[in-house]
Motif scaffolding. Structure first.
Motif, PDB file in Angstrom:
ATOM      1  N   THR A 327       0.854  -1.186   0.000  1.00 16.71           N
ATOM      2  CA  THR A 327       0.000   0.000   0.000  1.00 16.71           C
ATOM      3  C   THR A 327       0.892   1.238   0.000  1.00 16.71           C
ATOM      4  O   THR A 327       1.747   1.398   0.884  1.00 16.71           O
ATOM      5  N   THR A 328       0.687   2.096  -1.005  1.00 14.98           N
ATOM      6  CA  THR A 328       1.529   3.280  -1.176  1.00 14.98           C
ATOM      7  C   THR A 328       0.671   4.528  -1.181  1.00 14.98           C
ATOM      8  O   THR A 328      -0.370   4.580  -1.844  1.00 14.98           O
ATOM      9  N   HIS A 353       4.944   7.138   1.261  1.00 15.71           N
ATOM     10  CA  HIS A 353       4.932   6.190   2.375  1.00 15.71           C
ATOM     11  C   HIS A 353       4.369   4.871   1.878  1.00 15.71           C
ATOM     12  O   HIS A 353       3.364   4.849   1.144  1.00 15.71           O
ATOM     13  N   SER A 354       5.013   3.768   2.230  1.00 13.63           N
ATOM     14  CA  SER A 354       4.510   2.464   1.812  1.00 13.63           C
ATOM     15  C   SER A 354       4.495   1.500   2.991  1.00 13.63           C
ATOM     16  O   SER A 354       5.346   1.566   3.883  1.00 13.63           O
ATOM     17  N   ARG A 355       3.505   0.598   2.954  1.00 16.05           N
ATOM     18  CA  ARG A 355       3.422  -0.513   3.913  1.00 16.05           C
ATOM     19  C   ARG A 355       3.452  -1.794   3.103  1.00 16.05           C
ATOM     20  O   ARG A 355       2.625  -1.999   2.211  1.00 16.05           O
ATOM     21  N   ASP A 356       4.414  -2.645   3.415  1.00 15.23           N
ATOM     22  CA  ASP A 356       4.654  -3.845   2.626  1.00 15.23           C
ATOM     23  C   ASP A 356       4.580  -5.070   3.528  1.00 15.23           C
ATOM     24  O   ASP A 356       5.229  -5.113   4.577  1.00 15.23           O
ATOM     25  N   ARG A 357       3.770  -6.060   3.111  1.00 14.35           N
ATOM     26  CA  ARG A 357       3.679  -7.305   3.856  1.00 14.35           C
ATOM     27  C   ARG A 357       3.902  -8.469   2.904  1.00 14.35           C
ATOM     28  O   ARG A 357       3.180  -8.606   1.917  1.00 14.35           O
ATOM     29  N   ARG A 370       7.123  -7.821   7.401  1.00  9.43           N
ATOM     30  CA  ARG A 370       6.338  -6.591   7.338  1.00  9.43           C
ATOM     31  C   ARG A 370       7.258  -5.397   7.542  1.00  9.43           C
ATOM     32  O   ARG A 370       8.105  -5.412   8.440  1.00  9.43           O
ATOM     33  N   THR A 371       7.077  -4.401   6.725  1.00  6.18           N
ATOM     34  CA  THR A 371       7.931  -3.221   6.855  1.00  6.18           C
ATOM     35  C   THR A 371       7.197  -1.992   6.335  1.00  6.18           C
ATOM     36  O   THR A 371       6.286  -2.089   5.511  1.00  6.18           O
ATOM     37  N   THR A 372       7.590  -0.848   6.832  1.00  8.06           N
ATOM     38  CA  THR A 372       7.122   0.426   6.290  1.00  8.06           C
ATOM     39  C   THR A 372       8.341   1.193   5.800  1.00  8.06           C
ATOM     40  O   THR A 372       9.428   1.102   6.384  1.00  8.06           O
ATOM     41  N   GLN A 374       9.681   5.077   3.921  1.00  6.34           N
ATOM     42  CA  GLN A 374       9.368   6.463   3.610  1.00  6.34           C
ATOM     43  C   GLN A 374      10.430   7.031   2.671  1.00  6.34           C
ATOM     44  O   GLN A 374      11.609   6.708   2.794  1.00  6.34           O
TER      45      GLN A 374
END
Length: 648
Positions: A327-328, A353-357, A370-372, A374
């Motif tokens: 999700t970006t 900003h991104s959230r990656d799973r 899982r990581t975020t 920026q």
């Protein structure tokens, strides 16, 4: 080809449908403007945005930029975006299987276990590269080709205006505003390996908001290996979307939304080539949704403000290897100042900003799962009129990323506009590809004990780039562009084995790439235009002291030494036209990919206003491979098809 009778039935049905439609079509012309009817001089005046983030004549742009127009796309007969990009002579488009491509500019078409990762791609201002490997999943980049206004392809660095990863080029895809796509359109395209159907409906509300809604579905059958065995790369893909545009005084607002769903059979060796990959591979699931909002405001003094935000959510699952949810959220601001004396300044800021799973497997893991991340940047560029017809453009961007911190991306460009028809330019730039999750967080196998243990010491890949170019329209029927370039690379990624026996990624390779890019057009007769393009490049890569990766140089140099293309567009009359395209690509030694020549042809017939039929033949010279080892790569076979566009 196996199963070819099925798409041939679709093709026959499509042709039968053609015979029934003329009585239904309304008496009006197709909307795409016929740029082939413009003179060579007029084509040089096409405005481009990608070089300076403001409209300027193509003739004046101080960069190696090639523009694919809407009419180029229509005449090509291409059904997918990567096939359209073959029209750009400054790109190398290599098809791996039925839906996977590696697309690059100026070399380094592969680095280790990832395809081209130094090319930034934007669709209506939305970056589509994935932080998983800093490249593009081309099978997920579906667009309604009939709605594309233009594609600007820059070979060379674009870090000042576009940021990290714009190392070897930028592809900027712009779709038409909604007020240019009013009414209805239906498109049917069938070929010997599959078919595409799409629609579009546009209108304007009572308060002046122009809108369009569209949808597209594509299905393709398996391609074949050189041995004749199926590749297992059939797919189904669907896209739906909408766009709205409106103006209120000095303000312009656009909203663009897309949702897509893809199901792809996964051919060997799988999405990630690694030891222990299961013999049976599941399908690839590729789904996504995105929304972009854009606001532009014209200032009274001649300047402008721009703000853009987009949200992008993607899901990719390649069973049984891995799955990823990304999700970006991205925010951009740009201020173009009014000219002040000899200065024209543009500056801006960007935050992402991104959230990656990642769903790991016993075969491969990304740790942490899982990581975020920026990214934040600030840029400024100033075009200075030094004297009559001499312009100096100085720019710089500072961009922060999670892996290497702040990176500095400066650029200087000097342009001499000898006359309205001749421009000579030179440029020097520094640009960087930031590490990706594949560089730092990849572990093989997916459970301890690990053989590959990521690359926490990986640095950003740096390129110092020097260019010298000329663009001219010496006589009315002729225009051409020539660019010489030299890239000095440092800290290229390698795979190292330490004394303990396990493997990590590192940055222990450097090298150089020098070459030439040239293309041009000649109006041979009133109805006949010839276009040609040629590239040649030499790469020299070396390992740094301490490196044990003896195969890195061979892996990185998967690029042809030269390419050539020739296009002929001939208008038989006001209703019929013929296009021929000949492509010649040199071979590559590792893995062994032989040189090939491909001939494509298209016959277009505007049956009546609002109704157009075209017949296409691709790779008429026979099958060939384009990328990868012969054990897995698809043969690009001869392909026949038909396309119907009905506007009403």
């Amino acid at each position: 080809m196996p199963h070819s009778h099925f798409p041939l039935r679709r093709l026959a049905a499509c042709l039968a449908f053609v015979c029934a439609l003329p009585a239904l079509a309304e008496n009006r012309d197709l909307k795409p403007e016929n740029l082939a009817d413009l003179s060579i001089e007029e084509l040089a005046n096409i405005p481009v945005m990608s070089v300076s983030k403001r409209p300027e004549r193509l003739q004046d742009a101080a960069a190696a930029v090639f523009v694919i127009t809407a009419d180029d796309i229509r005449r090509s007969g291409a059904a997918t975006l990567p096939e359209v990009l073959r029209l750009a002579p400054n790109l190398h488009v290599a098809r791996i299987n039925g839906y996977s491509y590696s697309i690059s500019a100026r070399g380094l078409n592969q680095s280790g276990n990832s395809y081209s990762n130094k090319l930034l791609v934007l669709v209506d201002g939305r970056s589509v590269y994935t932080p998983l490997f800093s490249g593009v999943f081309w099978d997920a980049q579906e667009v309604m080709l009939e709605d594309v206004e233009r594609i600007e392809v820059i070979s060379g660095p674009g870090g000042v205006l576009w940021g990290l990863n714009a190392v070897n080029g930028v592809i900027n895809i712009t779709t038409r505003a909604a007020h240019d796509t009013q009414g209805s359109m239906a498109v049917l395209q069938a070929a010997t390996d599959g078919a595409t159907a799409s629609f579009r409906q546009g209108g304007t509300t009572a308060n002046g908001v122009a809108w369009r809604a569209f949808g597209k579905t594509t299905w393709r059958e398996d391609s074949e290996l050189a041995s004749g065995a199926p590749v297992n790369d059939s797919y189904r893909r669907t896209l739906v979307g909408a766009r709205a545009d409106w103006e209120r005084g000095a303000d312009r607002v656009s909203l663009i939304g897309n949702a897509y769903r893809g199901r792809f059979d996964q051919p060997a060796p799988g999405e990630i080539a690694a030891p222990g990959v299961p013999a049976t591979l599941g399908r690839v699931r590729s789904d996504g949704i995105n929304l972009t909002a854009r606001w532009e405001h014209a200032l009274d003094n001649g300047g402008s403000l721009l703000a853009q935000a987009y949200f992008d959510h993607t899901l990719r699952r390649a069973e049984p290897l891995f799955g990823e949810r990304l999700t970006t959220t991205d925010l951009q601001f740009q201020h173009t100042l009014a000219p002040v004396g000899a200065h024209r300044i543009v500056w801006g800021a960007n935050y992402r900003h991104s959230r990656d799973r990642v769903d790991n497997s016993p075969t491969v893991a990304f740790l942490p799962a899982r990581t975020t991340q920026q990214w934040a940047s600030l840029f400024a560029q100033d075009e200075i009129a030094l004297m009559q017809d001499w312009y100096l453009t100085l720019g710089s961007r500072v961009e922060y990323n999670e892996y290497t911190g702040a990176e500095w991306l400066p650029s200087a460009r000097l342009s001499w506009r000898l006359s309205p028809q001749h421009t000579l330019w030179a440029a020097a730039s520094r640009t960087v590809r930031a590490p990706s999750r594949l560089d730092v967080d990849a572990f093989l196998p997916g459970r301890p004990p690990f053989l590959l243990r990521g690359g926490p010491q990986v640095r950003g890949e740096v390129a110092q780039v020097f260019e010298l170019g000329y663009r001219g329209n010496p006589v009315a029927p002729l225009s051409y562009s020539v660019t010489l370039f030299h890239h000095d690379y440092d800290y290229l990624r390698t795979t190292e084995t330490n004394p303990a026996g396990f493997i990590t990624f590192d940055s222990l390779m450097e090298g150089r790439a020098s070459g030439i890019e040239a293309w041009g057009s000649w109006q041979a007769a009133q109805r006949w235009r010839l276009s040609a393009g040629w590239t040649a490049m030499h790469q020299k890569l070396d390992l740094k002291p301490g490196s044990t990766d003896t195969g890195a140089i061979r892996v990185a140099k998967r690029d042809p030494a030269h390419t050539f293309q020739l296009r002929s567009v001939y208008g038989i009359d006001d209703r019929r036209d013929v296009e021929l395209t000949l492509r010649k690509v040199a071979g590559k030694s590792f893995p062994d990919v032989r040189s090939y020549t491909a001939l494509d042809a298209r016959f277009g017939w505007r049956i009546r206003p609002g109704l157009e039929l075209s017949l296409t033949g691709e790779n008429l010279t026979g099958g060939h491979g384009e990328y990868g080892t012969i054990l897995y790569r698809a043969e690009i076979e001869r392909r026949l098809g038909a396309k119907l566009i009905w506007e009403y």
